[in-house]
Design an enzyme around this catalytic site. Structure first.
Site, PDB file in Angstrom:
ATOM      1  N   ASP A  94       0.815  -1.215   0.000  1.00 48.87           N
ATOM      2  CA  ASP A  94       0.000   0.000   0.000  1.00 48.87           C
ATOM      3  C   ASP A  94       0.850   1.266   0.000  1.00 48.87           C
ATOM      4  OD1 ASP A  94      -2.191  -1.647   0.074  1.00 48.87           O
ATOM      5  OD2 ASP A  94      -2.812  -1.103   2.100  1.00 48.87           O
ATOM      6  N   ALA A  95       1.914   1.279   0.789  1.00 49.24           N
ATOM      7  CA  ALA A  95       2.768   2.470   0.882  1.00 49.24           C
ATOM      8  C   ALA A  95       3.415   2.797  -0.465  1.00 49.24           C
ATOM      9  CB  ALA A  95       3.836   2.276   1.955  1.00 49.24           C
ATOM     10  N   GLU A  96       3.826   1.775  -1.205  1.00 48.48           N
ATOM     11  CA  GLU A  96       4.429   1.994  -2.528  1.00 48.48           C
ATOM     12  C   GLU A  96       3.383   2.561  -3.493  1.00 48.48           C
ATOM     13  OE1 GLU A  96       6.741  -0.515  -6.052  1.00 48.48           O
ATOM     14  OE2 GLU A  96       6.132  -1.547  -4.224  1.00 48.48           O
TER      15      GLU A  96
ATOM     16  N   ASP B  88       0.643   4.262  -2.664  1.00 50.99           N
ATOM     17  CA  ASP B  88       0.360   5.636  -2.233  1.00 50.99           C
ATOM     18  C   ASP B  88       1.449   6.598  -2.703  1.00 50.99           C
ATOM     19  OD1 ASP B  88      -1.968   4.776  -1.035  1.00 50.99           O
ATOM     20  OD2 ASP B  88      -1.147   4.782   1.005  1.00 50.99           O
TER      21      ASP B  88
ATOM     22  N   SER C 151     -13.707   8.645  -2.308  1.00 52.12           N
ATOM     23  CA  SER C 151     -12.675   8.379  -1.311  1.00 52.12           C
ATOM     24  C   SER C 151     -12.415   9.632  -0.492  1.00 52.12           C
ATOM     25  CB  SER C 151     -11.381   7.964  -2.027  1.00 52.12           C
ATOM     26  OG  SER C 151     -10.320   7.878  -1.121  1.00 52.12           O
TER      27      SER C 151
ATOM     28  N   LYS D 236     -11.181   4.034   8.864  1.00 57.34           N
ATOM     29  CA  LYS D 236     -10.925   3.376   7.587  1.00 57.34           C
ATOM     30  C   LYS D 236     -10.460   1.949   7.818  1.00 57.34           C
ATOM     31  CE  LYS D 236      -8.206   3.855   3.357  1.00 57.34           C
ATOM     32  NZ  LYS D 236      -7.888   2.465   3.194  1.00 57.34           N
TER      33      LYS D 236
ATOM     34  N   ARG E   4     -18.404  -0.722  -3.278  1.00 62.34           N
ATOM     35  CA  ARG E   4     -18.071   0.544  -3.929  1.00 62.34           C
ATOM     36  C   ARG E   4     -17.772   0.345  -5.404  1.00 62.34           C
ATOM     37  NH1 ARG E   4     -13.351   4.403  -1.838  1.00 62.34           N
ATOM     38  NH2 ARG E   4     -12.114   2.572  -2.224  1.00 62.34           N
TER      39      ARG E   4
END
Length: 130
Positions: free
Chosen positions: A26-28, A30, A68, A95, A116
């Site tokens: 996820d960090a990559e 983002d 979002s 979240k 969603r």
């Protein structure tokens, strides 16, 4: 990385995250979005959420786009986001990745539950939610 290649990498990562097995942390992901925001702040890709539903579940169109929070991580960022949406009534919860669902009630009775999906079209999950 040029914006075309960056956008392609983001699209592929988003699709695998929502429809199979993620290809990056996820960090990559983002960080790639942040890079695109810097290089092309008006990119249509930055306005998209989720991915097109690909399962055999029935599809449903959301009455209002399911968007979002744009990764608001501070109270100030959240308040800026909320202000940009005028006087619309919203419900906010902590979240939980992968837990976006829209519930429709009529007179206290669950009518429909939908994922969603891509923000405009989701999947009807009512039987599972009930």
């Amino acid at each position: 990385m040029d914006t075309t290649k960056l956008a392609q990498t983001i699209v592929e990562a988003r699709d695998t995250y929502y429809n199979s097995h993620p290809v990056m942390e996820d960090a990559e992901y983002d960080a790639l979005l942040d890079q695109l925001k810097e290089l092309d702040p008006d990119s249509e890709l930055l306005k998209k959420v989720g991915a097109k539903p690909t399962s055999s579940w029935p599809k449903v169109k959301h009455a209002e786009p399911m968007l979002s929070l744009e990764k608001a991580q501070t109270e100030a960022e959240f308040l800026k986001w909320a202000k940009s949406h005028g006087s619309k009534s919203v419900v906010v919860t902590d979240k939980l990745d992968g837990m976006s669902i829209e519930l429709y009630y009529d007179k206290g009775q669950l009518v429909r539950a939908a994922s969603r999906g891509d923000g405009m079209t989701g999947e009807d999950l009512t039987p599972n939610v009930r």
